[in-house]
Design an enzyme around this catalytic site. Sequence first.
Site, mmCIF file in Angstrom:
data_model
loop_
_atom_site.group_PDB
_atom_site.id
_atom_site.type_symbol
_atom_site.label_atom_id
_atom_site.label_comp_id
_atom_site.label_asym_id
_atom_site.label_seq_id
_atom_site.Cartn_x
_atom_site.Cartn_y
_atom_site.Cartn_z
ATOM 1 N N ASP B 20 6.647 3.255 4.182
ATOM 2 C CA ASP B 20 5.225 3.628 4.130
ATOM 3 C C ASP B 20 4.798 4.417 5.357
ATOM 4 O O ASP B 20 4.168 5.472 5.238
ATOM 5 C CB ASP B 20 4.341 2.385 3.985
ATOM 6 C CG ASP B 20 4.402 1.817 2.569
ATOM 7 O OD1 ASP B 20 5.196 2.317 1.746
ATOM 8 O OD2 ASP B 20 3.654 0.866 2.295
ATOM 9 N N ARG B 102 -3.412 -7.108 15.932
ATOM 10 C CA ARG B 102 -3.936 -5.754 15.775
ATOM 11 C C ARG B 102 -4.520 -5.174 17.048
ATOM 12 O O ARG B 102 -4.266 -4.002 17.381
ATOM 13 C CB ARG B 102 -4.978 -5.717 14.649
ATOM 14 C CG ARG B 102 -4.439 -6.151 13.284
ATOM 15 C CD ARG B 102 -3.092 -5.580 13.019
ATOM 16 N NE ARG B 102 -2.577 -5.886 11.699
ATOM 17 C CZ ARG B 102 -1.314 -5.697 11.375
ATOM 18 N NH1 ARG B 102 -0.433 -5.255 12.285
ATOM 19 N NH2 ARG B 102 -0.894 -5.963 10.154
ATOM 20 N N ASP B 131 -7.247 -5.209 8.181
ATOM 21 C CA ASP B 131 -6.519 -4.626 9.311
ATOM 22 C C ASP B 131 -7.061 -3.267 9.717
ATOM 23 O O ASP B 131 -7.106 -2.931 10.900
ATOM 24 C CB ASP B 131 -5.029 -4.535 8.978
ATOM 25 C CG ASP B 131 -4.366 -5.894 9.116
ATOM 26 O OD1 ASP B 131 -4.863 -6.722 9.890
ATOM 27 O OD2 ASP B 131 -3.349 -6.125 8.432
ATOM 28 N N SER B 185 3.442 -8.251 -0.347
ATOM 29 C CA SER B 185 3.520 -7.514 0.909
ATOM 30 C C SER B 185 3.512 -8.481 2.078
ATOM 31 O O SER B 185 3.005 -9.593 1.981
ATOM 32 C CB SER B 185 2.358 -6.530 1.016
ATOM 33 O OG SER B 185 1.208 -7.184 1.483
#
Lengths: 411, 411, 411, 411
Positions: B20, B102, B131, B185
């Site tokens: 990705d 993050r 996110d 995921s």
Amino acid sequence: MSQPPKKISRVVLAYSGGLDTSIILKWLQTTYGCEVVTFTADLGQGEELEPARQKALLLGIKPENIYIEDLRDEFVRDYVFPMFRANAQYEGLYLLGTSIARPLIAKKQIEIARAVGADAVCHGATGKGNDQVRFELSYYALEPDIQVIAPWREWNLTSRTALLEFAEQNQIPIAKDKRGEAPFSVDANLLHVSSEGKVLEDPAEEVPDYVFSRTVSPEQAPDRATIIEVGFERGDAVSIDGEALGPAALLTRLNELGRVNGIGRLDLVENRFVGMKSRGMYETPGGTILYFAHRGIEQLTLDRGAAHLKDELMPRYAELIYNGFWFSPERELLQGLIDRSQEFVTGTVRVKLYKGSASVVGRASPYSLYDQDLVTFEEGAVAYDHRDAAGFIKLNALRLRTLAKRNRRGA
Amino acid sequence: MSQPPKKISRVVLAYSGGLDTSIILKWLQTTYGCEVVTFTADLGQGEELEPARQKALLLGIKPENIYIEDLRDEFVRDYVFPMFRANAQYEGLYLLGTSIARPLIAKKQIEIARAVGADAVCHGATGKGNDQVRFELSYYALEPDIQVIAPWREWNLTSRTALLEFAEQNQIPIAKDKRGEAPFSVDANLLHVSSEGKVLEDPAEEVPDYVFSRTVSPEQAPDRATIIEVGFERGDAVSIDGEALGPAALLTRLNELGRVNGIGRLDLVENRFVGMKSRGMYETPGGTILYFAHRGIEQLTLDRGAAHLKDELMPRYAELIYNGFWFSPERELLQGLIDRSQEFVTGTVRVKLYKGSASVVGRASPYSLYDQDLVTFEEGAVAYDHRDAAGFIKLNALRLRTLAKRNRRGA
Amino acid sequence: MSQPPKKISRVVLAYSGGLDTSIILKWLQTTYGCEVVTFTADLGQGEELEPARQKALLLGIKPENIYIEDLRDEFVRDYVFPMFRANAQYEGLYLLGTSIARPLIAKKQIEIARAVGADAVCHGATGKGNDQVRFELSYYALEPDIQVIAPWREWNLTSRTALLEFAEQNQIPIAKDKRGEAPFSVDANLLHVSSEGKVLEDPAEEVPDYVFSRTVSPEQAPDRATIIEVGFERGDAVSIDGEALGPAALLTRLNELGRVNGIGRLDLVENRFVGMKSRGMYETPGGTILYFAHRGIEQLTLDRGAAHLKDELMPRYAELIYNGFWFSPERELLQGLIDRSQEFVTGTVRVKLYKGSASVVGRASPYSLYDQDLVTFEEGAVAYDHRDAAGFIKLNALRLRTLAKRNRRGA
Amino acid sequence: MSQPPKKISRVVLAYSGGLDTSIILKWLQTTYGCEVVTFTADLGQGEELEPARQKALLLGIKPENIYIEDLRDEFVRDYVFPMFRANAQYEGLYLLGTSIARPLIAKKQIEIARAVGADAVCHGATGKGNDQVRFELSYYALEPDIQVIAPWREWNLTSRTALLEFAEQNQIPIAKDKRGEAPFSVDANLLHVSSEGKVLEDPAEEVPDYVFSRTVSPEQAPDRATIIEVGFERGDAVSIDGEALGPAALLTRLNELGRVNGIGRLDLVENRFVGMKSRGMYETPGGTILYFAHRGIEQLTLDRGAAHLKDELMPRYAELIYNGFWFSPERELLQGLIDRSQEFVTGTVRVKLYKGSASVVGRASPYSLYDQDLVTFEEGAVAYDHRDAAGFIKLNALRLRTLAKRNRRGA
């Protein structure tokens, strides 16, 4: 005793039938020269109540002055369940099993006091604990001019020896195993058993096995998990595996499920309202399952705004119950808010029970707020436009950006 | 795309080396015609970083534009540990494993952007998740005029097929097992692994076994409990069984202990900041042990006033981290308060690990506030007079009594 | 416009009759080619409504599509009064006069939309303010699939010149004094008038006198104080000087009393929900009197526990209203709590009005919790024993003493 | 007296020089037979201190046992200013003028006790008030094993007659105007004067004019407004009209400005920590100006996140000070948070003083977060895109829309 004994004509005693409250019973008679009315409640502590009646009779209580009541359903329905709607945990961990029983006992004592025209109530809680506060705040909140007798704060029977001597002098039967001092003290009701004192007093030492009475150890629990389905209606558990159960029956069933699977033990050092830290071991088998199951159904059915508000208010709500303020305006106002939030907290939760753990593994509700279309990675026909997120972030960031520029200027 | 592409000359991409972010890399080059700087961090996700370098080179990134950094110690020391000082749990249960990583990644991207003179940063988070918010709020808070590229909100590669076509057209190697769609995921770092989407999307369905990657199932865990001793200094874990360990090494050790004992699985339906509910499975083996151990040492060393204040502020603190406001004044102010509370949170906690559970079984501290003399049932030489409790209760009850009388009048 | 116009067949427009909403009316017709239904409400803004009807007819709205309603009583009874029960002040000072009117207008638009089968609603709030949020969150909360048109975010009439040109092209009459730009913008309803923009934009500059429309300056107010008595029932004002008045009549009377005495001006720099600071001048004459009067009656009749809980929740409650979350579960839950607290908030308060100040000078209630016997310096027959205070203090101090000893040890 | 007198060898008495504390002085000597050390502080109460020295000498206190200290700067700098950084108001209105002085006096008594080797401290607060709690919690928090003497709770001088007789028997001079009972009691320091009792005890009755000592009535204030400019640095006032002033000098100046303009009177019914409601009249002229000025500068310089956090924590912070928990971990933790928030709270505020009102009319700061470009109606070159608001609203509305659909389903 610092103050002259109050003038008391009739007192309602919270009476368990055990040695300590029997001593209190006699002490009330001899110290206050008053009529004693005993109140013995079944809150699911797991003891027969009839022996308490026999013992009261033996100690000279008139039959009409002996009150015995099964409060299990009222306890669970009107105290335990409302508290669990809040996901209440004192100091992050404790499910408040002792705290929640006190206001109900106090309320019943006051009701009996009114019925029999008593001018005082009496409890057997010691002078260092929270329970004296919980009993007495409840008494006063319900009957502001009631007189309260707290023998452990008043008498001079301050050693085990003195107590036993008093018992012997007053022909109170002493069970053989009560001669020696108990290695720890116990409080029990349908929600939990707590143990504290003596062998538990060093918080560094592991709790010995013989302390546990309501759960098997996780090691002794079955090697296969049990999966149950708890049904909820408006925030309260109403069924297990599809079988509708009344409040007490349901909690009894959960307790049994928790017991065999070693669930709900908690070794805690907590902060008492009266100012010191204490260490206790709590066993709350059914309550622990209920706690996680309730969180599970709320996850699906409660809006974020309501859920976060509840979570922020919970510590204060739990503290109020712990400190004995069940019958206070602030607890009642919070309860009203919590209860109202539960309107759609209806559905089923599957919980896996295994060697000490209760884990939610699935939940479903006709009032689910979970929307698979919204959350799916593929953008669908739903009203979620990825580009909206850009604006959402931009405006949330605006003040942070302004701030960053200012702070640079200021540096 | 709703807006014309911004003019970008150089962009720092959070690059994992996976398919990705490799597609994103190419898309940045082709869409913006800009120089791409890649940043790949080791946060303990458990993947080699060198392949990411090779892949970046293959995709045409200049060697000097490839940044690879081991952030594990910084991550645990400056992000995970501060958060655990607060006992932070989002919505009562979630230990915030994804949320907390993050801001660190974002901070490093900004630092690199400054170093290389980039005018933009780019992340690979989708348009429906939290996110994107966490990355971008952090970017803006640290560098208010930075440009942000969020490909998933901008491009029209909105299906798996489109993505793979784009990859093929751009000579991006596609691993065989990436041809089909992943059944869920994953996000991973040293604190946790989260799994969501596809097979997890029905919150009524139990999570399949193959989803778990960081813990064995409780059933597979050893039949004997493991007892460990975690040492704390000023609120942070610093040793296990007496062995001093740096932050990342310590969490790695706890993860291993948690992994083999099946600890830290959480099946959760949570409320996203962007407005919908989602369902995920979190595995936080070491963090779960750390959470209970930290509560254990605080029980002994934290004053009630400080402890309750922390508990009341925690939900908001956790929400701030979840929502992406790590670099906000309010999170920093709360952090300052939390950090200061930890001055004496030093000592050792023994934790029993057994088939999915982490239970505190003992704690000790040179700064203990637990005072056996105060709590013992016998009244000792200490400064606790039973009779004080009477006055304490009386004054606490005063307003409730006044109220009860008034309410009668009002009835 | 970034997105293609939605397909709209009928839209309900919040229509004031002024130039801006008339332009919007025409723009809706020309851009969406849809039928426009106008809704004009009397919220006490002090303007005739019939001209709005005439103007709507002139602009081609069918008579049956013109809705005009006097909402003053509903506004005060169901919005203003509930909010004042909470003593709500945003950022410590602002009585939320603009914020509280938006949800009611939105609710009426939705009701009309349902009645006429409209698929959209439209408001005239700009793209930088809070009002767009308040309108739209209300729309969506009440009618989740409604389409929302926000012309100021959509059109390209981004200058005053462009607007006037559009008006002229569309035969919209322009009052002479509207040719030039207004020196500030105004929002008014029965609770307040707000002024912001242009001449007010520099927060260092004093607000010029001509901005004020609802209060005389304190300097111009009478030299003698006016004393009024406000009667309350269950938290709501119901009479002035013994005369029973309906909600709107009462607030109108208080406004007049406040106006002549120069009461309720507030020069504020506030934080908007959309992320920036703005400066405004609020005039809330009656509301300011009401605020202090309500605090006065609560002082006498509200228990401390309830009062402090309300005070702690107030900032969040006020923020919810400011941010537009009137129709949210969390506001409704808080409202339920607040309303329930008001059961005995009944009695009278005397307020002195003098040159800008509203000061409580006396209060009385049949449900007073104030007990002269308890508070008097002489120890009386009441249930307050001075010695109780000793125990109260001792137990409150216990943890602090334990802490002091520990901290020495730690030093 | 319920308990035998403690054995005391030396006691530090908070001594004002007035009749009551002179009686206490003698009573200590006669009851405890101990050496008395007097401590008299200038906190700005507006009385000469030398007479207190003379009176102490007269009553037989050795010169070296007489401590007199000017604490005005310390009081304002370390107690008043930190509290005003929080915008603290107890029960929404009270600026805590009495509460904030107690911990400082207590701290000095403890310091003197250490210096002279005293084993006890003594205060003259009565047994029904908050001050006894504030003194004693502070004593215990600073010196956990100190002995505390609270004469008003211990002696049997329970009537005015008994007190005067005791004074006469002990040759304590009685000023003529002290023969009769004062019509109300007073506490004063640099922050405020409080009056309560007797003529103030009926909360329905207006406070008589002769009660006020620190402010003229608004009616008597000048007919022209005074405008002043208060300078702030990091949250504290540092100058007036450009003139730098130390803490006490600044508050003294503000008091004078407030006094002549009739500012800062508050008629309050409040909830005491010891459980009853009381009514008092507070005069806080300078503090009232300071409160509004500080809010004014924060409006400009404090980020919304920090400001709202402060506002939400304020009621609890104020309650802690009111209840006497200045020296508690939770107050100190909150103070740390508050102090840290003030880093950029620097600038100037113009305040208009007029007949009882203090109104902010302008504010400016080098660290302003107010951005005229962001807020202006015209869309400028700034980083605010009107269209961002659409996404912001959409995502904020998402959960409300989901909820609305669910609730319909549920209905």
